[in-house]
Scaffold this active site. Structure first.
Site, PDB file in Angstrom:
ATOM      1  CB  CYS A   2      -0.899   0.011   1.241  1.00 34.20           C
ATOM      2  SG  CYS A   2      -1.982   1.465   1.312  1.00 34.20           S
ATOM      3  CD  GLU A 119      -0.843  -2.013  -5.423  1.00 33.11           C
ATOM      4  OE1 GLU A 119       0.080  -1.523  -6.133  1.00 33.11           O
ATOM      5  OE2 GLU A 119      -0.776  -2.085  -4.186  1.00 33.11           O
TER       6      GLU A 119
END
Length: 276
Positions: A2, A119
């Site tokens: 992340c 992402e």
């Protein structure tokens, strides 16, 4: 992993959602659609209050509160705060073993509220091109109902050994990541460890020193209910910010969409430069 997420809710909204007091002391960052490492973020902690002498009163009930931290964990023993730049994430598989993380996992756990995280899905490498030229599509993973996602995190306080002894400590945090599961594997092999509401108390409990059993990701019913939203490559640049970063990307027509005598496969073109 992340490395970028969105956090746009006000402290008042987070106080209600997480049933927490406001401990940000007016320092909560403004809404941010492209939160990057080393930025200040809002977290949720539970701590026992201190008595009149400033000592932690373990007999008093723990209190849940919002707190401002810098994203990128700086261990208490670090000589330089710059170490936090590469400790934005903590792998769940090794958190209990690594010296930089194990004490925080035992004593200082937090939740990091997010609207969702970004992402990048790596596509196939064009023939004859180096791997770094592989196209990347940006996605935003979010709760379609608008509820915050609660990332599992750990936090530390750090004092500059060369600084003013009376200066306030630097409070930093790291997001725990785990192996992706379910539909999330279509985008990346790692994901933030999401804590469902029924596990918030156990994760935050300051009296619980063994949290290893809580490092398992939620079930597929939770993960597969998330929306995997293709978004613009604008998010690639940390200087870009605003609600447009969360807009669903609409595929642009290409020559492949034009009528042809040949049988052409349907496809969507995402123009995502390799800027990550």
């Amino acid at each position: 992993m992340c490395g970028r997420y969105a956090a746009t809710k006000s402290p008042a909204a987070l106080m209600e959602e997480f049933e927490a007091a406001d401990g940000t002391q007016g320092g909560a960052p403004s809404e941010n659609y492209n939160v990057a490492p080393t930025k200040n973020v809002v977290s949720v902690v539970e701590r026992h209050p201190r008595d009149d002498d400033g000592e932690v009163d373990t007999e008093a009930p723990a209190e849940r509160a919002l707190r401002v931290m810098r994203w990128g964990l700086v261990p208490f023993w670090a000589k330089d705060a710059a170490i936090g730049n590469r400790m934005i994430n903590t792998r769940a598989e090794t958190a209990a073993e690594k010296p930089a993380f194990r004490k925080a996992l035992t004593r200082r756990r937090c939740l990091i509220p997010a609207d969702g995280w970004f992402e990048w899905k790596v596509g196939p490498v064009p023939e004859g091109q180096p791997k770094k030229k592989a196209p990347k599509e940006a996605f935003f993973m979010t709760d379609p109902g608008g509820s915050s996602l609660a990332f599992a995190g750990i936090w530390e306080t750090w004092r500059d050994p060369k600084g003013d002894e009376d200066a306030p400590p630097l409070v930093t945090c790291s997001i725990i990541t785990t192996e992706a599961r379910g539909q999330l594997t279509e985008v990346h092999d790692r994901m933030p460890l999401i804590m469902t509401r029924d596990r918030w108390h156990d994760w935050l409990d300051p009296d619980r020193t063994d949290a290893t059993s809580l490092l398992e990701p939620p079930g597929l019913d939770v993960l597969d209910a998330l929306e995997l939203r293709p978004v613009s490559s604008l998010v690639n640049n940390v200087r870009n910010n605003g609600p447009q970063l969360l807009d669903r990307l609409t595929p642009q027509p290409t020559d492949l969409d034009a009528p042809s005598t040949d049988a052409a496969a349907d496809g969507a073109l995402f123009d995502v430069p390799d800027t990550r």
